[in-house]
Scaffold this active site. Sequence first.
Site, mmCIF file in Angstrom:
data_model
loop_
_atom_site.group_PDB
_atom_site.id
_atom_site.type_symbol
_atom_site.label_atom_id
_atom_site.label_comp_id
_atom_site.label_asym_id
_atom_site.label_seq_id
_atom_site.Cartn_x
_atom_site.Cartn_y
_atom_site.Cartn_z
ATOM 1 C CB VAL A 1 38.703 38.793 53.925
ATOM 2 C CG1 VAL A 1 37.689 39.770 54.050
ATOM 3 C CG2 VAL A 1 39.944 38.715 53.096
ATOM 4 C CG ASP B 1 38.427 33.988 58.975
ATOM 5 O OD1 ASP B 1 37.239 33.937 58.239
ATOM 6 O OD2 ASP B 1 39.494 33.251 58.450
ATOM 7 C CB THR C 1 48.495 40.011 59.937
ATOM 8 O OG1 THR C 1 47.825 38.901 60.193
ATOM 9 C CG2 THR C 1 49.802 40.204 60.822
ATOM 10 N N GLY D 1 43.827 39.853 56.238
ATOM 11 C CA GLY D 1 43.433 38.727 55.939
ATOM 12 C C GLY D 1 43.378 38.823 54.163
ATOM 13 C CG ASP E 1 27.945 34.175 67.684
ATOM 14 O OD1 ASP E 1 27.348 34.802 67.282
ATOM 15 O OD2 ASP E 1 29.230 34.219 67.279
ATOM 16 N N GLY F 1 61.675 46.040 14.041
ATOM 17 C CA GLY F 1 61.338 46.584 12.899
ATOM 18 C C GLY F 1 61.915 47.981 12.918
ATOM 19 C CB SER G 1 69.662 44.174 12.727
ATOM 20 O OG SER G 1 69.264 43.684 13.947
ATOM 21 C CB SER H 1 66.698 44.224 25.539
ATOM 22 O OG SER H 1 66.993 45.526 24.603
#
Length: 621
Positions: free
Chosen positions: A21, A23, A99, A101, A156, A458, A462, A529
């Site tokens: 970023v 640069d 692109t 950064g 610079d 709970g 099942s 699940s």
Amino acid sequence: MTQHRAPENRELLRFLTCGSVDDGKSTLIGRLLFDSQLIFEDTLAAITRDSRKHGTTGEDIDLALLVDGLEAERQQGITIDVAYRFFQTPRRAFIVADTPGHEQYTRNMATGASGASLAVILIDARKGVLTQTRRHSYICSLLGIRDIVVAVNKIDLVKFDQDTFDRIVGDYVTFASELGFRSIVPVPISARFGDNVTARSGNMPWYHGPTLIEHLEQVDVAQDLGAKPFRFPVQWVNRPNLDFRGFAGTIASGRVAPGDQVVVAASGKASRIARIVTADGDLPAAEAGQAVTITLEDEVDVARGDILVRPAERPPVADQFAGHLLWMDEEAMLPGRGYLMRIGNIWTPCSITSIRHRVDVNTLEEHAARRLSLNEIGFCNFSAGQPIPLDAYADNRATGAFILVDRFTNRTAGAGMVAFPLRRASNIHHEHFTVDKAARAALVGNRPMVLWFTGLSGSGKSTIANIVEQALHKAGRATYSLDGDNVRHGLCRDLGFTAADRVENIRRVGEVAKLFVDAGMIVLCSFISPFQAERRMVRDLLGPGEFTEVFVDTPIEACIARDPKGLYAKAQAGQIQNFTGISSPYEPPENPELHVLTAGRTPEECAAEVLDRLRGAGIAC
């Protein structure tokens, strides 16, 4: 606006700018456009006005605004999306990808790199080589970029100091020595003031190398795709009438002419090319990069996604392979979870079966891992839903690159590069038996299926499943129950309760349930699940109508009050980690076949609702 007149046969170089970023990537591209005299006067006037509002260069024109077109980019002073710009010099034409950064937008950087032949890595002279510098360099290496320019920017601001430049270049070259780059050319620049960008700077008499534009004009990055094996991915079957059937697409590599013998890579069906058709008429030959329609002499079965190749140059065909993966989704990648993969023009289900290692982008060391988080890179084994023609990405970008897509959000979750097929996949075949699923089901008078009970711990899954199975057994139906606790005593005893382990737990249970269905049985599966993706994965293992999702919907307050195993109390006390509903999420089904609300109802009443559903489906119980 004035403009250089370039020769009509000028070469085109595609390159990208990348790095961390701030640069100076956008400023550099703005400088290249400005110095190439490719900015209209009204655009320059608008940028001058915007510089007072959004600029970061005082009274000077902020050249970054020529590229950062999004309002959010201008407000934050960062690049978010990939911006493509065209410019030219008397010697060459260029398409440059600016692109981002920022680490959050690494996926966009990979998009820009995928079509580039050279990368300009910008490094802030005040900060040196940073993590994002290393990450972008590693991605460039993975994506086949072999020529790098290290542009040490803002020189610079360190008073054009040679020692600073030499130290940064030394750090970068040491890091990049294992990345396989063909050339690394360092250039000290000031994108803001133009030093060593298009004109040589008088502020650095110690630098004797080329300016940035001089190097870009002369660097040789040509790849002779025509010399590679012939690959023609079919994008569309062109059938305008009964008398014409052609296969449209772009030749990815190689050359071809009418009369050449070709085969369909996956099936091996052979024929010869009859015609190469374009809008401007038939061609005597075609090569990589040309969009054409090919017709064959024989009526061979060819569909979208198939690849035409030469008989002696067939690629491996496999449904398992190894490859590098750049993870792009904020939700972590978990082995075993199902995704959609696009490779070429083929879409197929795919999962990561294992992570061989994760790469530390700072040191390039390989570490063991059980998941990949956003922007992490790993080397993984993949399992696709069908055999696919594969080339190593290093040999052919077009047939060796793929993406993974999240099945629920349609987000691009990862980008991958094929390394090699797993040969074990080509030595395993389905054995077909005379006694099949239908015969087994008929013997016991069953309609085989999976009843998948999902809900919080709970919730009564099942208990309800047990009552349902008793009724089915009494009615003479062949059944078997798979329960979350029971399978962890044997089949899944090696698994814990991390997200990755939960995914693997459900994957194993799904495969076992599929075997029971193949045996002609009704399988009752009671599992929390918690993730939609895994429930979808089990559904996709089975045939139409063989998976019934039963959402046992019990408020968490009721589950906590009931707490038959004392688990919620332990979880709230911090004694159990990754407990669903407390420290780990539960994703309720969006469209279950049966939504059972348990509040104020007995387990028998809830089970009766499930049995009514089965009777409605024609199952006597």
